[in-house]
Write an enzyme that holds these catalytic residues in place. Structure first.
Site, PDB file in Angstrom:
ATOM      1  N   ASN A 218       0.850  -1.203   0.000  1.00 28.25           N
ATOM      2  CA  ASN A 218       0.000   0.000   0.000  1.00 28.25           C
ATOM      3  C   ASN A 218       0.878   1.242   0.000  1.00 28.25           C
ATOM      4  O   ASN A 218       2.099   1.146   0.000  1.00 28.25           O
ATOM      5  CB  ASN A 218      -0.952  -0.029   1.199  1.00 28.25           C
ATOM      6  CG  ASN A 218      -0.204  -0.069   2.505  1.00 28.25           C
ATOM      7  OD1 ASN A 218       0.482   0.870   2.871  1.00 28.25           O
ATOM      8  ND2 ASN A 218      -0.307  -1.195   3.220  1.00 28.25           N
ATOM      9  N   ARG A 219       0.250   2.411   0.019  1.00 25.33           N
ATOM     10  CA  ARG A 219       0.972   3.674  -0.209  1.00 25.33           C
ATOM     11  C   ARG A 219       1.553   4.312   1.049  1.00 25.33           C
ATOM     12  O   ARG A 219       2.002   5.446   1.002  1.00 25.33           O
ATOM     13  CB  ARG A 219       0.025   4.693  -0.837  1.00 25.33           C
ATOM     14  CG  ARG A 219      -0.476   4.327  -2.188  1.00 25.33           C
ATOM     15  CD  ARG A 219      -1.423   5.436  -2.666  1.00 25.33           C
ATOM     16  NE  ARG A 219      -2.258   4.992  -3.759  1.00 25.33           N
ATOM     17  CZ  ARG A 219      -1.867   5.011  -5.021  1.00 25.33           C
ATOM     18  NH1 ARG A 219      -0.674   5.438  -5.337  1.00 25.33           N
ATOM     19  NH2 ARG A 219      -2.690   4.584  -5.974  1.00 25.33           N
TER      20      ARG A 219
END
Ligand code: CTP
Length: 407
Positions: A218-219
């Site tokens: 994820n970011r």
């Protein structure tokens, strides 16, 4: 002078200090002060006024701080308002030397250059070391300004009596760098409300491998967890920071344990949580991982792979089911109803505090300096949904940790 704590750790280690240098011959002593601060592990950012540059060059401070020196309100800082960023990043602001002019501006809230704008925006403790001729110091305007600043909690060091510019003698000489340093350390060592506490903080994403080169992730950049770790460390806690892959640089000070997958994070957290007072799960742990990881790179000619995902261990859930007095803090990354999601997770995860974050909007959540977040507490002392800088949010979390640990 003993400037190191008995533990061998200076209160300055890992602290972010903003040094404002204004125009006076004592500016050369600010170079010595910078060196002393750096030797004790502080990270120093220098803002100089135009007049200060007539006495000492920015290159000197840049070399001493290993960082660029700021002189102009419009100095390049893509994506940020420079004076706001500098003010919010600082744990303490020091103005040395402080001229009668900057003291007056600070007293009256005048913000007409980078330094004074930064000073007006900053909410951290202030230390100022005045330096000027005796007449200026003794003038009732200056004395009234100094009294107003002291009333607001600004710590004033000096000035001392001694030789002044142009061969004069009298009161107005800036205090020596080691005296200013002692005051800075004294100011910083007040607020040590997490001293003697062991805190585990997680930060960043986890990467769950598909094959040796690809992963599910994820970011998250780690910023939020790093802000909590830096704040807790600054407030005297013994901090272990469990960091996922691909993050920005973690703060100086906390013990850093690096992991890649949710499974590794689980092991590292359980190891560090042994005997800890609090665990703050700011990491964006991947909820799913590929059921199987290919031993070598999956080739296109073998067709589209069938990726079956299975859940990762719920670290926070497991921690909350373990008996113990530990305070648990969870985060909830929500794209939709932040408040409902937060309230639900507070109960479901069995945590003491739950910070619900809005993610998935431009300039908010992952990778940004600000968070739109609400705090939910088991004891009801929450905070409604609003915008915070990550530092502010970290401070609010630590304030509540202190309360939960002392009740
Ligand atoms: N967390 C965890 N272990 C996981 C997943 C999440 O410890 N495998 C922690 C996170 O660090 C965070 C909290 O649980 O503190 C909530 O994470 P989030 O992903 O928002 O919540 P979930 O319970 O996974 O719910 P959902 O993703 O369905 O919203």
């Amino acid at each position: 002078m003993d400037t190191v704590e008995p533990s061998g750790r200076s209160v300055l280690k890992g602290r972010r200090l903003l040094l404002g240098v204004t125009g006076g011959i004592a500016a050369y002593k600010a170079c010595v002060l910078t060196r002393l601060l750096r030797l004790r592990g502080a990270s120093v950012r220098v803002v100089m006024t135009r007049t200060a540059e007539r006495f000492v060059g920015p290159a000197t401070f840049a070399a001493l701080t290993d960082h660029r020196v700021y002189t102009d309100l419009f100095d390049d800082d893509p994506g940020h308002v420079l004076h706001v960023r500098l003010a919010h990043e600082a744990d303490i602001v020091v103005v040395a030397p402080a001229t009668a002019n900057v003291i007056a501006k600070l007293a009256f809230g005048i913000a007409d250059d980078l330094l004074t704008s930064t000073l007006l925006e900053a909410r951290c403790p202030f230390v100022i070391a005045p330096a000027m001729h005796t007449g200026m110091w003794e003038h009732e305007a200056t004395q009234a300004n100094i009294a107003a600043l002291a009333e607001r909690g600004v710590r004033v060091v000096g000035p001392a009596r001694g030789s002044l510019a142009a061969g004069d003698e009298g009161v107005g000489r800036m205090s020596e760098p080691d005296e200013i340093l002692a005051v800075i350390e004294d100011v910083l060592s007040r607020g040590k409300d997490l001293a003697g506490r062991r805190v585990v903080v997680t930060a960043g994403p986890t990467w769950e491998p598909i094959d040796p080169v690809r992963f599910v992730g994820n970011r998250s950049t780690g910023r939020m967890g790093f802000a909590v770790a830096a704040e807790a460390y600054g407030r005297g806690a013994d901090v272990t920071l469990v960091v996922g892959p691909g993050t920005i640089e973690p703060p100086e000070g906390p013990r850093v344990v690096r992991v890649t997958t949710a499974d590794e994070m689980r092991h590292a957290v359980f190891d560090a949580a042994e005997g800890a007072d609090a665990v703050v799960m700011a990491a964006a742990v991947a909820d799913f991982r590929p059921e199987r990881t290919a031993g070598s790179k999956i080739k296109k000619e073998d067709g589209t792979p069938d990726l079956r995902l299975v859940p990762t261990p719920d670290i926070l859930g497991e921690l909350s089911r373990e008996a113990g007095e530990r305070v648990l803090v969870g985060f909830a990354a929500e794209t939709d109803d932040v408040e409902a999601g937060g309230r639900d997770k507070l109960a479901r995860k069995g945590v003491d505090l739950l910070v619900a974050n809005q993610v998935g909007r431009e300039g908010m959540g992952f990778g940004s300096e600000t968070n739109r977040a609400a705090i939910f507490s088991r004891t009801g002392e929450g905070e409604p949904l609003r915008e915070w800088s990550k530092r502010e949010l970290a401070a609010a979390i630590c304030d509540r940790l202190v309360k939960l640990l002392t009740r």
